[in-house]
Design a protein around this motif. Structure first.
Motif, PDB file in Angstrom:
ATOM      1  N   MET A 269       4.026 -18.715 -72.637  1.00  0.00           N
ATOM      2  CA  MET A 269       3.291 -17.520 -72.229  1.00  0.00           C
ATOM      3  C   MET A 269       1.965 -17.409 -72.972  1.00  0.00           C
ATOM      4  SD  MET A 269       6.574 -14.923 -72.276  1.00  0.00           S
ATOM      5  CE  MET A 269       5.529 -13.485 -72.038  1.00  0.00           C
ATOM      6  N   ARG A 270       1.978 -17.795 -74.226  1.00  0.00           N
ATOM      7  CA  ARG A 270       0.741 -17.741 -75.018  1.00  0.00           C
ATOM      8  C   ARG A 270      -0.291 -18.733 -74.500  1.00  0.00           C
ATOM      9  NH1 ARG A 270       0.573 -19.127 -81.504  1.00  0.00           N
ATOM     10  NH2 ARG A 270      -1.649 -18.639 -81.859  1.00  0.00           N
ATOM     11  N   ALA A 271       0.169 -19.937 -74.152  1.00  0.00           N
ATOM     12  CA  ALA A 271      -0.769 -20.931 -73.614  1.00  0.00           C
ATOM     13  C   ALA A 271      -1.334 -20.481 -72.272  1.00  0.00           C
ATOM     14  CB  ALA A 271      -0.051 -22.278 -73.467  1.00  0.00           C
ATOM     15  N   GLU A 272      -0.521 -19.840 -71.453  1.00  0.00           N
ATOM     16  CA  GLU A 272      -1.015 -19.336 -70.171  1.00  0.00           C
ATOM     17  C   GLU A 272      -2.008 -18.199 -70.363  1.00  0.00           C
ATOM     18  OE1 GLU A 272       2.650 -18.304 -68.355  1.00  0.00           O
ATOM     19  OE2 GLU A 272       3.026 -20.311 -67.505  1.00  0.00           O
ATOM     20  N   ALA A 273      -1.795 -17.374 -71.387  1.00  0.00           N
ATOM     21  CA  ALA A 273      -2.693 -16.253 -71.636  1.00  0.00           C
ATOM     22  C   ALA A 273      -4.058 -16.704 -72.117  1.00  0.00           C
ATOM     23  CB  ALA A 273      -2.065 -15.310 -72.662  1.00  0.00           C
ATOM     24  N   ALA A 274      -4.152 -17.917 -72.656  1.00  0.00           N
ATOM     25  CA  ALA A 274      -5.437 -18.389 -73.169  1.00  0.00           C
ATOM     26  C   ALA A 274      -6.486 -18.527 -72.071  1.00  0.00           C
ATOM     27  CB  ALA A 274      -5.245 -19.723 -73.878  1.00  0.00           C
ATOM     28  N   SER A 275      -6.070 -18.681 -70.813  1.00  0.00           N
ATOM     29  CA  SER A 275      -7.032 -18.842 -69.706  1.00  0.00           C
ATOM     30  C   SER A 275      -7.599 -17.514 -69.225  1.00  0.00           C
ATOM     31  CB  SER A 275      -6.352 -19.563 -68.534  1.00  0.00           C
ATOM     32  OG  SER A 275      -5.255 -18.794 -68.057  1.00  0.00           O
ATOM     33  N   ARG A 276      -7.133 -16.404 -69.775  1.00  0.00           N
ATOM     34  CA  ARG A 276      -7.613 -15.100 -69.326  1.00  0.00           C
ATOM     35  C   ARG A 276      -8.860 -14.622 -70.057  1.00  0.00           C
ATOM     36  NH1 ARG A 276      -1.528 -12.732 -69.959  1.00  0.00           N
ATOM     37  NH2 ARG A 276      -0.552 -14.046 -68.354  1.00  0.00           N
ATOM     38  N   TYR A 311     -14.474 -24.006 -67.523  1.00  0.00           N
ATOM     39  CA  TYR A 311     -14.123 -25.427 -67.546  1.00  0.00           C
ATOM     40  C   TYR A 311     -14.161 -25.906 -68.992  1.00  0.00           C
ATOM     41  CZ  TYR A 311     -14.339 -30.472 -66.891  1.00  0.00           C
ATOM     42  OH  TYR A 311     -14.089 -31.817 -66.965  1.00  0.00           O
ATOM     43  N   GLN A 312     -13.060 -26.499 -69.435  1.00  0.00           N
ATOM     44  CA  GLN A 312     -12.992 -27.040 -70.800  1.00  0.00           C
ATOM     45  C   GLN A 312     -12.461 -28.462 -70.793  1.00  0.00           C
ATOM     46  OE1 GLN A 312     -10.924 -24.425 -73.494  1.00  0.00           O
ATOM     47  NE2 GLN A 312     -12.318 -22.711 -73.142  1.00  0.00           N
ATOM     48  N   GLY A 313     -12.739 -29.166 -69.740  1.00  0.00           N
ATOM     49  CA  GLY A 313     -12.333 -30.568 -69.673  1.00  0.00           C
ATOM     50  C   GLY A 313     -10.848 -30.774 -69.478  1.00  0.00           C
ATOM     51  N   GLY A 314     -10.142 -29.779 -68.961  1.00  0.00           N
ATOM     52  CA  GLY A 314      -8.702 -29.912 -68.751  1.00  0.00           C
ATOM     53  C   GLY A 314      -7.866 -29.579 -69.965  1.00  0.00           C
ATOM     54  N   ARG A 315      -8.483 -29.026 -71.027  1.00  0.00           N
ATOM     55  CA  ARG A 315      -7.760 -28.733 -72.269  1.00  0.00           C
ATOM     56  C   ARG A 315      -6.707 -27.651 -72.068  1.00  0.00           C
ATOM     57  NH1 ARG A 315      -8.549 -24.840 -76.150  1.00  0.00           N
ATOM     58  NH2 ARG A 315      -7.753 -25.365 -78.248  1.00  0.00           N
ATOM     59  N   LEU A 316      -7.059 -26.556 -71.401  1.00  0.00           N
ATOM     60  CA  LEU A 316      -6.117 -25.440 -71.253  1.00  0.00           C
ATOM     61  C   LEU A 316      -4.894 -25.822 -70.413  1.00  0.00           C
ATOM     62  CD1 LEU A 316      -8.542 -22.398 -70.833  1.00  0.00           C
ATOM     63  CD2 LEU A 316      -7.284 -23.129 -72.861  1.00  0.00           C
TER      64      LEU A 316
END
Length: 469
Positions: A269-276, A311-316
């Motif tokens: 959930m934390r990793a998914e929240a990073a895209s917000r 866009y972060q190069g696919g990092r997220l």
């Protein structure tokens, strides 16, 4: 050749064994050994410190929601030189300036990352607490094994000493009978060989006792004294199925893995929240003084800054997939741990049943071997049995007594191993008279990330007390 050094060492071991068995008033109980191991173990202290480190992760995560205030300061000098080609002049200018200020930053929104991180840190704390309890079980079980092995090797030494004395008597009797022509030199040689073997076995038993004593010292913290035989076996579950249910429900290893799974779910959930994205409030005040021009400038700024990743190069996406993979691994670990615990319970109870059956069989064997030995010796006195027959009968009796010592030790170790496999071999469950470590005391002091306050001062006192231990 008479080896004075070897004899002296053997006499010292024999005297130590005799003293251990002849001082009931100073007898040390299994409970005493467990208390010593609990208070002595450096592993427990080490992992308590690691638990406090995990507690600080909650404070660190909590701090991300607090304002960040920094003092800023700078001192610099700037200079320049201007050359005019038309006028042919050169001018030099310079300025020394000092700036001090306060910078502030406050996280307003980050998609829930910080709050999720706090919850994940709490789950890690609970998992670390469970692993500390599991380590406590290992420490106590090691002490039990060391205690019982000292008793086993002590009784084995006594048995081997008795065996040497008995064979020495048989050898003297064989020599007397040889002198009067009742037996041949072969019978005497057989007795001499058996005595040499008995002395070798005694030396090995004495070495085993020394090793057992050293293990006891390492596990409990002091050299063993006169160790009293435990009065009774610990109570376990009535059936293997009940024991397995208790293990799956209460064992600290199972609890630790469950919290690992919860933390892994939160990390997804934390990793998914990073895209917000996030929203931050920044501000600051500064005072600049020119030491050359004797001027002073006050300034300030306030800004609301929003950042949304595009866009972060696919990092997220990679971080999300990585968190999901770790979550899947944690869930698999839960499945593996469950089956390992059930297997451990089954093995422990099987060993307990085997030990109980072996004790009964060994007792019957000792009774039969005793009757046989006495009969063979009496028959040898009237010439109907050889010296070899007597030695073999005596060896059968020795083996039976040695086996009984072993299986009695195995029974107690198996019983406590069964208790450990259920997750119940703890100081609290055994009612040991020790000061229990409260894992919540330190956590409650740091969970809100105290700085300089009454709570912070109290925490400092706790830290100083821990440092003195």
């Amino acid at each position: 050749m008479f080896d004075l050094k070897a004899k002296t060492k053997r006499w010292g071991v024999a005297l130590g064994v005799t003293l251990m068995l002849a001082q009931p008033s100073n007898a040390e109980t299994l409970s005493d050994a467990l208390v010593g191991a609990f208070n002595h173990s450096g592993l427990l202290e080490q992992n308590r410190a690691l638990l406090r480190a995990a507690d600080e992760d909650v404070a660190i995560a909590m701090a991300s929601l607090r304002p960040i205030v920094n003092f800023t300061g700078s001192l610099g000098r700037s200079f320049s030189r201007t050359t005019s080609s038309s006028l042919g002049t050169i001018s030099d200018t310079g300025n020394t300036a000092a700036t001090i200020g306060i910078a502030m930053e406050l996280l307003i929104y980050d998609g829930g990352q910080s709050k999720i991180a706090i919850e994940a840190a709490k789950e890690n704390v609970l998992a670390t607490r469970a692993r500390l309890l599991s380590l406590e079980q290992n420490v106590l079980l090691r002490a039990i094994q060391a205690y019982m092995n000292v008793r086993r090797t002590t009784e084995t030494v006594v048995l081997r000493q008795s065996n040497v004395r008995l064979i020495s008597q048989e050898l003297r009797a064989a020599r007397d009978r040889f002198e009067v022509g009742e037996i041949t030199r072969t019978d005497v040689a057989l007795a001499e060989a058996r005595l040499a073997a008995a002395r070798s076995a005694l030396a090995a038993a004495e070495g085993g006792l020394i090793s057992a004593q050293e293990e006891y010292r390492a596990a409990v913290g002091h050299k063993p004294g006169n160790l009293r035989a435990p009065r009774s076996l610990p109570k376990t579950a009535n059936s293997v199925d009940k024991a397995k249910a208790i293990a799956v429900r209460n064992h600290p290893d199972m609890q630790a893995v469950k919290h690992d799974v919860s933390a892994a779910d939160l990390n997804v959930m934390r990793a998914e929240a990073a895209s917000r994205g996030n929203l931050r409030l920044r501000g600051g005040v500064n005072t600049s003084r020119s030491l050359s021009a004797k001027t002073k400038t006050n300034s300030g700024s306030v800004s609301l800054e929003a950042t949304v990743p595009i866009y972060q190069g696919g990092r997220l996406p990679a971080l999300i997939r990585q968190a999901m993979a770790r979550r899947d691994a944690a869930r698999s670990g839960l499945h593996i741990t469950k089956h390992q615990l059930e297997q451990g319970v089954g093995n422990a109870f099987a060993q307990l049943r085997v030990a109980a059956a072996s004790i009964e069989a060994s007792q019957r064997q000792i009774r039969a071997a005793t009757v046989a030995f006495r009969g063979v010796r009496e028959e040898a006195n009237v010439g109907s049995r050889t010296t070899l027959d007597v030695l073999n009968a005596e060896q059968e009796l020795l083996n039976a007594r040695s086996a009984l010592i072993g299986v009695q030790t195995d029974q107690f170790i198996a019983a406590y191993s069964a208790l450990a496999s259920m997750g119940l071999l703890t100081a609290k469950h055994l009612n040991l008279p020790v000061q229990q470590y409260d894992p919540t005391a330190y956590y409650n002091l740091v969970k809100d990330a105290p700085a300089r306050s009454k709570q912070g001062d109290k925490l400092d006192r706790v830290m100083r007390s821990l440092g003195k231990k």
